[in-house]
Write a protein that holds these residues in place. Structure first.
Motif, short mmCIF file in Angstrom:
data_model
loop_
_atom_site.label_atom_id
_atom_site.label_comp_id
_atom_site.label_asym_id
_atom_site.label_seq_id
_atom_site.Cartn_x
_atom_site.Cartn_y
_atom_site.Cartn_z
N UNK A 172 34.16 -26.58 -17.37
CA UNK A 172 35.29 -27.11 -18.24
C UNK A 172 35.31 -26.23 -19.65
N UNK A 173 34.19 -25.96 -20.14
CA UNK A 173 33.99 -25.33 -21.45
C UNK A 173 34.60 -23.78 -21.30
N UNK A 174 34.04 -23.15 -20.19
CA UNK A 174 34.75 -21.86 -19.92
C UNK A 174 36.10 -21.67 -19.70
N UNK A 175 36.71 -22.83 -18.89
CA UNK A 175 38.15 -22.83 -18.73
C UNK A 175 38.96 -22.99 -19.86
N UNK A 176 38.25 -23.81 -20.98
CA UNK A 176 38.92 -24.13 -22.04
C UNK A 176 38.82 -22.85 -23.27
N UNK A 177 38.52 -21.81 -22.63
CA UNK A 177 38.96 -20.71 -23.49
C UNK A 177 37.38 -20.25 -24.08
N UNK A 192 32.90 -8.11 -23.33
CA UNK A 192 31.93 -9.03 -23.79
C UNK A 192 31.95 -10.31 -22.57
N UNK A 193 33.35 -10.58 -22.24
CA UNK A 193 33.48 -11.64 -21.49
C UNK A 193 32.91 -11.31 -20.14
N UNK A 194 33.14 -10.19 -19.60
CA UNK A 194 32.55 -9.49 -18.52
C UNK A 194 31.07 -9.58 -18.34
N UNK A 195 30.33 -8.99 -19.41
CA UNK A 195 28.99 -9.06 -19.54
C UNK A 195 28.24 -10.46 -19.56
N UNK A 196 29.07 -11.42 -20.17
CA UNK A 196 28.42 -12.87 -20.47
C UNK A 196 28.61 -13.63 -19.04
N UNK A 197 29.60 -13.11 -18.16
CA UNK A 197 29.46 -13.64 -16.78
C UNK A 197 28.37 -13.72 -16.06
N UNK A 198 27.61 -12.57 -16.36
CA UNK A 198 26.44 -12.39 -15.59
C UNK A 198 25.00 -12.05 -16.65
#
Length: 232
Positions: free
Chosen positions: A121-126, A159-165
């Protein structure tokens, strides 16, 4: 979703492996503290179910080490130690929950799913969270304690791409395909250029002991949650 189970009782470990697998999780089971830290480094699990009394150390110390290494997923203690002070120590070490043995498997699964959904939920909230690093996608702001930095749209996407993994390298070609493949005229070296821009923006975070963008030779770039030194 990969769940790491740290349990030295082979019967309980096998039961958890069967049960969680039936619930749709990928399960890794280990029985020692040193194996837990190595498995967490290797598999970057979404959640950890952790016994406290291990043959080579305490699950409390494993929990602390995981949090210090940047593990941001739920950690649930599963222990026969049922004193209030035991629960307080476990939660104080960074755990999200504390379940006392003997336990009902259905309750364990329900609590595990609730914690995972909260993170999702935190991630989907932006907001994307990796360790103590937070990316607010709505404002393209990076937060690490009191440090904050504003990113451009493409820097935030990278950064979002790198934070995903986190702690796993993403190949240069994959980054290019995800972010630049549809833009005519862009070449592969644009990835290196934007990695450089992102490292500059994250330099105050790295100097404060936070994550950095590291180069993994022959494998790509990754958000390294465990290396506070200057980016390579």
């Amino acid at each position: 979703m990969n769940i790491l189970v740290v349990e030295d009782d082979s019967d309980i470990g096998a039961m958890l492996s069967r049960g969680l697998s039936a619930e749709g999780f990928d399960v890794t089971v280990v029985g020692r503290a040193d194996e837990a830290l190595e498995a967490a480094r290797q598999y970057n699990p979404c959640a950890v179910v952790l016994d406290i009394m291990l043959p080579d150390g305490s699950g409390i110390e494993v929990c602390r080490a995981l949090r210090e290494a940047g593990h941001s997923g739920p950690i649930l203690f599963l222990s026969a130690k049922d004193e209030v002070r035991d629960r307080a120590e476990g939660l104080g070490a960074g755990a999200d929950d504390y379940i006392v043995k003997p336990f009902e498997f259905a309750e364990l699964v329900a609590r595990l799913r609730a914690h995972l959904l909260h993170r999702l939920g935190d991630n989907h909230a932006g907001r994307i969270v990796a360790g103590r690093l937070v990316l607010d996608q709505s404002t393209r702001t990076v937060l690490f304690g009191e440090i904050h930095a504003r990113l451009t749209e493409r820097e935030a996407e990278l950064l979002a791409l790198l934070m995903a993994t986190p702690n796993r390298p993403v190949p240069r070609g994959e980054i290019f395909d995800r972010l630049w493949a549809n833009q005519g005229g862009a070449s592969l070296n644009v990835v290196d250029v934007y990695v450089g821009y992102l490292r500059t923006k994250l330099a105050p975070v790295s100097r404060a002991g936070g994550p950095q963008v590291s180069t993994v030779r022959g494998r790509g770039f990754m958000l390294d949650l465990s290396a506070p030194a200057a980016a390579q």
